[in-house]
Scaffold this motif. Structure first.
Motif, PDB file in Angstrom:
ATOM      1  N   ARG A   1       0.849  -1.570  -0.322  1.00 54.25           N
ATOM      2  CA  ARG A   1      -0.273   0.553   0.001  1.00 54.25           C
ATOM      3  C   ARG A   1       0.987   1.757   0.154  1.00 54.25           C
ATOM      4  NH1 ARG A   1      -3.971  -0.513   4.171  1.00 54.25           N
ATOM      5  NH2 ARG A   1      -4.872  -2.572   3.082  1.00 54.25           N
ATOM      6  N   ARG A   2       2.095   1.347   1.247  1.00 49.55           N
ATOM      7  CA  ARG A   2       3.211   2.434   0.469  1.00 49.55           C
ATOM      8  C   ARG A   2       3.506   2.774  -0.781  1.00 49.55           C
ATOM      9  NH1 ARG A   2       2.790   6.527   3.000  1.00 49.55           N
ATOM     10  NH2 ARG A   2       5.862   6.526   2.761  1.00 49.55           N
TER      11      ARG A   2
ATOM     12  N   GLU B   1       0.875   4.086  -3.079  1.00 50.96           N
ATOM     13  CA  GLU B   1       0.633   5.271  -2.529  1.00 50.96           C
ATOM     14  C   GLU B   1       1.589   6.599  -3.070  1.00 50.96           C
ATOM     15  OE1 GLU B   1      -0.561   4.455   1.730  1.00 50.96           O
ATOM     16  OE2 GLU B   1       0.827   6.317   1.159  1.00 50.96           O
TER      17      GLU B   1
ATOM     18  N   ALA C   1       1.134   5.785  -7.063  1.00 52.62           N
ATOM     19  CA  ALA C   1      -0.763   6.617  -7.468  1.00 52.62           C
ATOM     20  C   ALA C   1      -0.020   8.015  -7.872  1.00 52.62           C
ATOM     21  CB  ALA C   1      -1.353   6.608  -6.892  1.00 52.62           C
ATOM     22  N   ALA C   2       1.290   8.575  -7.209  1.00 54.08           N
ATOM     23  CA  ALA C   2       1.217  10.270  -7.407  1.00 54.08           C
ATOM     24  C   ALA C   2       1.795  10.486  -8.118  1.00 54.08           C
ATOM     25  CB  ALA C   2       2.011  10.765  -5.989  1.00 54.08           C
TER      26      ALA C   2
ATOM     27  N   GLU D   1      -5.193   0.769  -5.195  1.00 49.02           N
ATOM     28  CA  GLU D   1      -4.620   2.537  -5.182  1.00 49.02           C
ATOM     29  C   GLU D   1      -4.393   2.963  -6.938  1.00 49.02           C
ATOM     30  OE1 GLU D   1      -4.002   0.500  -2.822  1.00 49.02           O
ATOM     31  OE2 GLU D   1      -3.903   1.729  -1.035  1.00 49.02           O
TER      32      GLU D   1
END
Lengths: 198, 384
Positions: free
Chosen positions: B341-342, B345, B348-349, B366
């Motif tokens: 998940r990290r 994140e 995704a940016a 994500e």
């Protein structure tokens, strides 16, 4: 594989620099179909290059006589000597018609990987020439690569102690007609650090 | 920066592939052995002129073919440039930019920047110092392509100097002088190129350190703090703060230090026939709470550290103002859910991220974006 002499010729031609197997084959078949007179001329030229060509006593360039055409030419300034690696570099600089001095051909560059040190180059001859003659300027025109740069540095050290002698190195920078955007950063960086006031 | 179009011919397993890529996430899904990694490898090749999997170009050419072609369209600041690379076995590769031939393939470096994270990166933590030196040098070239030339010049001078040390060592033992008189010349050149490479690496480590520490804390918050440091073979002869955040290494100081070290160690170098000081003997040290990561880190920690090095690189390049394309090759399967998940994140940016995965479920939710199915020599855009 072709039979006998044709294949021998292809093999020999293929050993020349810049000639691959395809080109060797093409040249061989061209020679096979060529006029006997043309072949005779080629044969003579090959023979002469080995027997007739000597190296100039003064500069080490290829020559027909003991002293080459440039070293014999009284109009050329004996005070200015341009040091190059190979005879073909003399031709390259001659094409510019900018240089009115004389040459010194080293016969290569410092290259320890190939076992080439100062003794394998015509360095001693260069030093003798500078101490005997009225040389006031030496232009170091070795290639701008690792080996050429090392050779230039070495020569700078050897020439430092001659009084009144100017030693210069060819400038390196951007090719004419080039596009700044596509110049590699090493060349551009050098061109920038070696910029001049206009 | 992003890749808008990727085309390969006779590259690895691909006879031909053609993909229109989107900004944001692009996920390539397919069973193992279908060629997902080969596609992102082609993108990496266009950026670095090297593969993250093999050291030579030969395996990149489809078996039995004379050449492979990689064509990548890169959009940067609203401008599109097309890089075309022809990889030929046994001959020099050729490069074109917008159809114009480049005098050297090296000239395409810098047009496309990528940061690629792959399972092979575990070697960054567990492998030899050479792996970590290469990591630093590749990142240097990404930041400033000029360093590809500095590195190549340094290697060339190093090989010449080693050859001279070897032959002069022999000559000395036989009682003659050999060409030892030219050693000073090679010392000078090695010191000049070496100082430039060493200084650039020290500055890089100074800039990268905090990004790696932050990246590691992000993916493994429960673990000990991670740090990187540069250990030089001449560390005693320059200020200890070089290579730490906020400092710049003075190339003159490094040049003089390298030269002095060569003069002092000349006997030992002649004895052994190799250059004993210089950036080729240095090490990027990775530590977890003051203990070396190599040997002390667990498998999970090693993974996180490798990931932190890549994420740190990505953040550094972004901070420099040229955001690279992020490539995550087959990595989600190796991470636990929280690390996944990290990573998602961060990804995704990103302006653009290319992801490969064998199973779609491994890719965190994500990462919404374009999906491509890779199977049986074909790539198909998957529409929801």
């Amino acid at each position: 594989m072709y039979e006998g002499p044709v294949q021998d010729l292809i093999d020999e031609l293929g050993r020349l620099p810049g000639v691959g197997p395809k080109s060797a084959q093409r040249i061989a078949f061209h020679l096979l179909g060529a006029d006997p007179a043309d072949i005779a001329r080629l044969q003579q030229a090959l023979q002469k290059v080995k027997e007739g060509v000597v190296f100039c006593d003064v500069c080490g360039n290829v020559s027909e006589e003991a002293t080459c055409r440039i070293c014999r030419d009284a109009r050329r300034d004996p005070g200015s000597v341009c040091v190059v690696e190979e005879p073909k570099d003399v031709l390259a600089i001659e094409r510019t018609r900018e240089f009115k001095g004389r040459y010194h051909v080293l016969g290569g560059a410092l290259d320890p990987l190939s076992g080439i040190g100062p003794d394998q180059l015509r360095v001693r001859e260069l030093l003798a020439r500078i101490s005997d003659q009225e040389v006031t300027e030496v232009i170091l025109a070795t290639d701008p690569n690792t080996e050429g740069e090392a050779t230039a540095t070495y020569l700078v050290r050897m020439l430092r102690d001659f009084p009144g002698l100017t030693v210069t190195r060819l400038a390196s920078g951007l090719p004419m007609g080039g596009d700044l955007e596509f110049a590699d950063e090493l060349t551009l960086g050098r061109a920038l650090s070696g910029r001049r006031t206009v | 920066m992003r890749v808008s179009h990727l085309q390969v011919s006779d590259f690895r397993s691909w006879e031909h592939a053609d993909l229109e890529l989107e900004p944001g996430a692009n996920v390539l899904v397919g069973r193992n052995g279908q060629g997902k990694t080969n596609l992102v490898e082609a993108v990496g090749y266009a950026a670095t002129l090297g593969s993250h999997r093999v050291a030579t170009d030969l395996p990149l050419i489809r078996h039995g073919c004379p050449r492979a072609i990689v064509r990548v369209a890169v959009v940067h600041d609203g401008r599109e440039l097309t890089i075309e690379l022809e990889i030929t076995s046994g001959k020099a590769n050729r490069a074109r930019v917008n159809r114009a031939p480049m005098p050297r393939t090296r000239d395409v470096l810098g047009i496309l920047r990528t940061v690629l994270f792959a399972p092979e990166d575990l070697a960054l933590v567990r492998g030899d110092p050479g792996e970590r030196r290469r990591f630093l040098d590749e990142l240097l070239v990404l930041r400033a392509p000029r360093y590809a030339g500095v590195r190549a010049d340094y290697d060339r001078v190093l090989r010449q100097r080693n050859a001279l040390l070897k032959s002069s060592g022999h000559a000395r033992r036989a009682g003659s002088r050999g060409d030892i008189g030219t050693l000073d010349v090679w010392d000078g050149h090695l010191a000049r190129h070496g100082a430039e490479l060493l200084g650039a690496r020290l500055d890089l480590v100074a800039d990268l350190g905090d990004h790696v520490t932050a990246g590691y804390a992000g993916v493994a918050p429960e673990s000990r703090p991670a740090h990187i440091g540069y250990r030089s073979s001449i560390a005693d002869s320059f200020p200890a703060e070089y290579g730490t955040p906020g400092t710049r290494a003075d190339r003159e100081v490094l040049h003089d230090a390298l030269l002095a070290a060569m003069v002092a160690g000349r006997d030992a170098e002649l004895e052994r026939g190799v250059s004993l000081v210089g950036p080729h003997r240095d090490e990027l040290e990775l530590t977890l709470a003051d203990l070396p990561a190599k040997g002390y880190a667990s498998h999970g920690e090693s993974w996180s550290f490798a990931l932190a090095l890549r994420l740190g690189s990505y953040e550094l390049l972004r901070a420099d103002g040229n955001e690279p394309v992020l490539v995550l090759d087959d990595v989600f399967a190796e991470l636990d859910r929280r690390r996944r998940r990290r990573l998602a994140e961060v990804a995704a940016a990103a302006e653009q991220v290319l992801v490969t995965a064998a199973v779609e479920e491994d890719v965190p939710d994500e990462l919404v974006g374009a999906r491509f199915m890779v199977a049986e020599g074909k790539v198909a855009r998957h529409h929801e």
